[in-house]
Design a protein around this motif. Sequence first.
Motif, short mmCIF file in Angstrom:
data_model
loop_
_atom_site.label_atom_id
_atom_site.label_comp_id
_atom_site.label_asym_id
_atom_site.label_seq_id
_atom_site.Cartn_x
_atom_site.Cartn_y
_atom_site.Cartn_z
N ASN A 34 0.83 -1.20 0.00
CA ASN A 34 0.00 0.00 0.00
C ASN A 34 0.87 1.26 0.00
N ALA A 35 1.99 1.19 0.70
CA ALA A 35 2.92 2.33 0.71
C ALA A 35 3.49 2.56 -0.69
N MET A 36 3.82 1.47 -1.38
CA MET A 36 4.30 1.61 -2.76
C MET A 36 3.23 2.21 -3.65
N ASP A 37 1.99 1.80 -3.45
CA ASP A 37 0.88 2.35 -4.23
C ASP A 37 0.74 3.85 -3.98
N VAL A 38 0.86 4.25 -2.71
CA VAL A 38 0.77 5.66 -2.36
C VAL A 38 1.89 6.45 -3.04
N VAL A 39 3.11 5.91 -3.01
CA VAL A 39 4.24 6.59 -3.64
C VAL A 39 4.01 6.73 -5.15
N GLN A 40 3.56 5.65 -5.78
CA GLN A 40 3.31 5.71 -7.22
C GLN A 40 2.21 6.72 -7.56
N ASP A 41 1.14 6.72 -6.75
CA ASP A 41 0.07 7.70 -6.97
C ASP A 41 0.59 9.12 -6.76
N ALA A 42 1.45 9.31 -5.77
CA ALA A 42 2.00 10.64 -5.50
C ALA A 42 2.88 11.11 -6.66
N ILE A 43 3.65 10.20 -7.23
CA ILE A 43 4.48 10.57 -8.39
C ILE A 43 3.59 10.97 -9.56
N GLN A 44 2.55 10.19 -9.77
CA GLN A 44 1.62 10.51 -10.86
C GLN A 44 0.97 11.88 -10.63
N LYS A 45 0.55 12.15 -9.40
CA LYS A 45 -0.05 13.46 -9.08
C LYS A 45 0.97 14.57 -9.28
N ALA A 46 2.21 14.32 -8.87
CA ALA A 46 3.25 15.34 -9.03
C ALA A 46 3.46 15.67 -10.50
N LEU A 47 3.44 14.65 -11.34
CA LEU A 47 3.63 14.87 -12.77
C LEU A 47 2.51 15.71 -13.37
N THR A 48 1.30 15.53 -12.85
CA THR A 48 0.18 16.31 -13.38
C THR A 48 0.10 17.71 -12.77
N LYS A 49 0.78 17.93 -11.64
CA LYS A 49 0.74 19.23 -10.97
C LYS A 49 2.09 19.93 -11.02
N SER A 50 2.86 19.64 -12.02
CA SER A 50 4.22 20.19 -12.10
C SER A 50 4.22 21.71 -12.09
N ASP A 51 3.18 22.34 -12.59
CA ASP A 51 3.13 23.79 -12.62
C ASP A 51 2.96 24.41 -11.23
N SER A 52 2.57 23.60 -10.23
CA SER A 52 2.40 24.15 -8.88
C SER A 52 3.72 24.21 -8.10
N LEU A 53 4.77 23.63 -8.64
CA LEU A 53 6.10 23.75 -8.02
C LEU A 53 6.75 25.02 -8.55
N THR A 54 6.74 26.06 -7.74
CA THR A 54 7.24 27.34 -8.20
C THR A 54 8.75 27.48 -8.01
N LYS A 55 9.28 26.85 -6.96
CA LYS A 55 10.72 26.93 -6.69
C LYS A 55 11.29 25.51 -6.63
N PRO A 56 12.20 25.17 -7.51
CA PRO A 56 12.78 23.82 -7.51
C PRO A 56 13.42 23.43 -6.18
N GLU A 57 13.95 24.40 -5.44
CA GLU A 57 14.60 24.08 -4.16
C GLU A 57 13.60 23.66 -3.08
N SER A 58 12.32 23.87 -3.31
CA SER A 58 11.33 23.45 -2.32
C SER A 58 10.63 22.15 -2.74
N ILE A 59 11.26 21.38 -3.61
CA ILE A 59 10.64 20.15 -4.09
C ILE A 59 10.37 19.16 -2.95
N LYS A 60 11.24 19.11 -1.94
CA LYS A 60 11.06 18.14 -0.86
C LYS A 60 9.75 18.40 -0.12
N SER A 61 9.54 19.61 0.35
CA SER A 61 8.30 19.88 1.08
C SER A 61 7.09 19.80 0.15
#
Length: 165
Positions: A34-61
């Motif tokens: 289930n943790a792997m599923d969550v990580v995969q879903d999060a990566i997929q969401k991140a790819l679709t919301k790439s425009d919401s990352l305004t500063k590359p240095e804040s990628i972790k948070s």
Amino acid sequence: MNSKLFHKILTEFMRDYKENVYRLAYSYVKHPQNAMDVVQDAIQKALTKSDSLTKPESIKSWFYRIVVNTALDYLRRAKKLVPVADEVLEQQGVNDHDVIQDLHLSETLEELPMMYREVIILRFFEDMKLEDVALVLNIPLSTVKSRLYQALKILRINMKQEETY
């Protein structure tokens, strides 16, 4: 940010932090697959919301926030908490005293309400600054500080009670 640059930044981040991201997801869902599923879903969401990352240095948070929200969504869908798998418990520690102490800490953490547990996990297990914890959880810094204080107070009380038994 263009998509090629974003993909490069996300790929480097996942390469460097994959264990931390998995551990964060696991701390919520308590099951390896289930943790792997969550990580995969999060990566997929991140790819679709790439425009919401305004500063590359804040990628972790930014990405941790996506993981936390994805894990919470998963828990809402599942409507139950999954206990820690036995094989994970067997992999804990080297000697019996450490294992017992680690298990007791894990049990005590599990007894904390989620709002306290997530602050503890992000601050101490993921080694995040309080400001970053506030960003990930989307709550004011003062709330993070008060939750951390309350969580540590509860943990101290519970750990001392167990020592007396």
